[in-house]
Scaffold this motif. Structure first.
Motif, PDB file in Angstrom:
ATOM      1  N   ILE A  39      -1.959  -1.055 -10.390  1.00 27.65           N
ATOM      2  CA  ILE A  39      -2.145  -1.832  -8.980  1.00 27.65           C
ATOM      3  C   ILE A  39      -3.171  -2.663  -9.206  1.00 27.65           C
ATOM      4  CG2 ILE A  39      -1.121  -0.212  -7.692  1.00 27.65           C
ATOM      5  CD1 ILE A  39      -4.134   0.885  -7.230  1.00 27.65           C
ATOM      6  N   ARG A  40      -4.231  -2.443 -10.381  1.00 26.15           N
ATOM      7  CA  ARG A  40      -5.507  -3.320 -10.501  1.00 26.15           C
ATOM      8  C   ARG A  40      -4.917  -4.613 -11.101  1.00 26.15           C
ATOM      9  NH1 ARG A  40      -5.928   1.846 -11.451  1.00 26.15           N
ATOM     10  NH2 ARG A  40      -7.868   2.941 -10.493  1.00 26.15           N
ATOM     11  N   ASN A  41      -3.882  -4.813 -11.567  1.00 26.41           N
ATOM     12  CA  ASN A  41      -3.476  -5.999 -12.085  1.00 26.41           C
ATOM     13  C   ASN A  41      -2.374  -6.836 -11.149  1.00 26.41           C
ATOM     14  OD1 ASN A  41      -4.527  -6.069 -14.913  1.00 26.41           O
ATOM     15  ND2 ASN A  41      -3.034  -4.522 -15.352  1.00 26.41           N
ATOM     16  N   ARG A  42      -2.277  -6.472  -9.960  1.00 22.64           N
ATOM     17  CA  ARG A  42      -1.370  -6.818  -8.820  1.00 22.64           C
ATOM     18  C   ARG A  42      -2.063  -7.551  -7.844  1.00 22.64           C
ATOM     19  NH1 ARG A  42       2.669  -2.113  -7.933  1.00 22.64           N
ATOM     20  NH2 ARG A  42       2.964  -3.520  -5.984  1.00 22.64           N
ATOM     21  N   PRO A  43      -1.946  -8.694  -7.293  1.00 27.28           N
ATOM     22  CA  PRO A  43      -2.549  -9.290  -6.464  1.00 27.28           C
ATOM     23  C   PRO A  43      -2.198  -8.734  -4.886  1.00 27.28           C
ATOM     24  CG  PRO A  43      -0.977 -10.593  -7.258  1.00 27.28           C
ATOM     25  CD  PRO A  43      -1.063  -9.647  -8.015  1.00 27.28           C
ATOM     26  N   GLU A  59      -5.680 -14.232 -13.760  1.00 25.67           N
ATOM     27  CA  GLU A  59      -4.485 -13.922 -14.497  1.00 25.67           C
ATOM     28  C   GLU A  59      -3.612 -13.264 -13.586  1.00 25.67           C
ATOM     29  OE1 GLU A  59      -3.268 -10.621 -17.722  1.00 25.67           O
ATOM     30  OE2 GLU A  59      -4.992 -11.926 -18.517  1.00 25.67           O
ATOM     31  N   GLY A  60      -2.452 -13.926 -13.146  1.00 31.73           N
ATOM     32  CA  GLY A  60      -1.603 -13.283 -12.179  1.00 31.73           C
ATOM     33  C   GLY A  60      -1.935 -13.180 -10.991  1.00 31.73           C
ATOM     34  N   GLY A  61      -2.986 -13.978 -10.460  1.00 28.83           N
ATOM     35  CA  GLY A  61      -3.461 -13.876  -9.077  1.00 28.83           C
ATOM     36  C   GLY A  61      -4.706 -12.774  -8.973  1.00 28.83           C
TER      37      GLY A  61
END
Length: 328
Positions: A167-171, A208-210
């Motif tokens: 979840i930390r890598n997802r906007p 990165e990725g938002g």
């Protein structure tokens, strides 16, 4: 004043709840873990190992309707914090919600109003203020141990690039290094000094990725300069340093002492004299739950009220404004 333990329910079987907060509730004086909301019986198993009598609900709403639950802990993705905090308040439950409790400072204003109207204890789980390392750091600063403060430096990093679904890598779930760990470098500085930022001087952010995966920022506070960095793509490091005209106060393992290392305060003064205070074994998650329970049962002021959390989020909002972009 009731002496009964505060009965806790957890919304969601998150890894952090399983590994840290459920055990903390189980160990804390004045607390009892009684309920969990999860759609998976398998995910409930580790929680049942702590509390065999655990009441497992298969929806969040069902847990909020449980009359046996006094307080809820919310470890959901960041973008769901405000929604479920409001629902918990409406259900008459005290709330301890993971940080960041909101994605904008204005949302915390709404929660403050609901807290005051309901008379419930509603707070963000900013655990470090309960740790004796940070309480002692604030005490030393106020006593003038380092003289006039001129510079605060901090850094907090880890590397989770191998887990793109985190979840930390997802906007869409409010990810990014600043929402996840920037709250610590900024919030701890505010906690020790009692000052608020006047201006964000610079904000260099790599996206990165938002989501922000690296951030380096500087800020002007009324009496000192602040410089800090966060990253989700670097080797783990965490340190906070308060540099005054008469000394330097350096905090080791300031944010995850039971995982990263031993919590210490190094005080550098005079002719390169160094004194070290160590805080082995203190569990800030347990201390956080106990403080929350005292607020519920005894009416004690909570050490990290929503007003404090709003100040940190307001600083984060200032960073996004300086960067000209928010996550997403």
């Amino acid at each position: 004043m009731s002496t009964d333990p505060v009965r806790w329910g957890i919304l969601g079987a998150a890894k952090f709840a399983r590994e840290q907060m459920a055990p903390a509730i189980h160990l804390a004086r004045g607390a009892e873990l009684v309920a969990l909301a999860t759609s998976s019986s398998d995910k409930a198993a580790p929680f049942r190992a702590l509390q065999p009598r655990l009441n497992v609900h298969y929806s969040y709403d069902a847990l909020l309707a449980d009359p046996e639950v006094d307080a809820v802990y919310i470890p959901l993705p960041n973008t769901l914090h405000v929604e479920w905090t409001k629902k918990a308040i409406a259900a008459g439950k005290h709330v301890l919600c993971e940080k960041p409790i909101a994605m904008r400072a204005s949302e915390i204003d709404e929660l403050i109003a609901l807290r005051d109207e309901s008379g419930l204890v509603v707070a963000e789980a900013f655990m470090i203020v309960h740790h004796p390392q940070w309480q002692r750091a604030r005490e030393l600063y106020r006593e003038g141990a380092i003289g006039r403060l001129r510079q605060v430096d901090g850094f907090f990093s880890y590397d989770n690039r191998a887990d793109p679904g985190n979840i930390r890598n997802r906007p869409d779930t409010g990810g990014g290094s600043i929402p996840d760990i920037g709250v610590y470098t900024m919030g701890s500085t505010r906690f020790v000094t009692g000052e608020e930022p006047q201006e964000i001087l610079s904000a260099r952010i790599e996206w990165e990725g938002g989501v922000d995966v690296f951030a380096s920022l500087t800020a002007a506070f009324p009496s000192f300069h602040f410089s800090a960095g966060t990253s989700m793509r670097m080797h783990p490091r965490q340190v906070m340093t308060f540099h005054g005209e008469e000394g330097v106060m350096r905090l080791t393992a300031p944010f995850n002492p039971l995982v990263f290392g031993q919590a210490e305060i190094e005080l550098h003064r005079g002719n390169l004299t160094v004194t070290t205070e160590r805080f082995p074994g203190a569990n800030h998650y347990v201390l956080q739950v106990e403080a929350f329970c005292r607020s519920v049962r005894e009416g004690k002021p909570y050490p990290c009220p929503l007003e404090f959390s709003r100040g940190t989020q307001a600083m984060i909002d200032m960073v996004w404004e300086k960067a000209g972009r928010r996550p997403g």
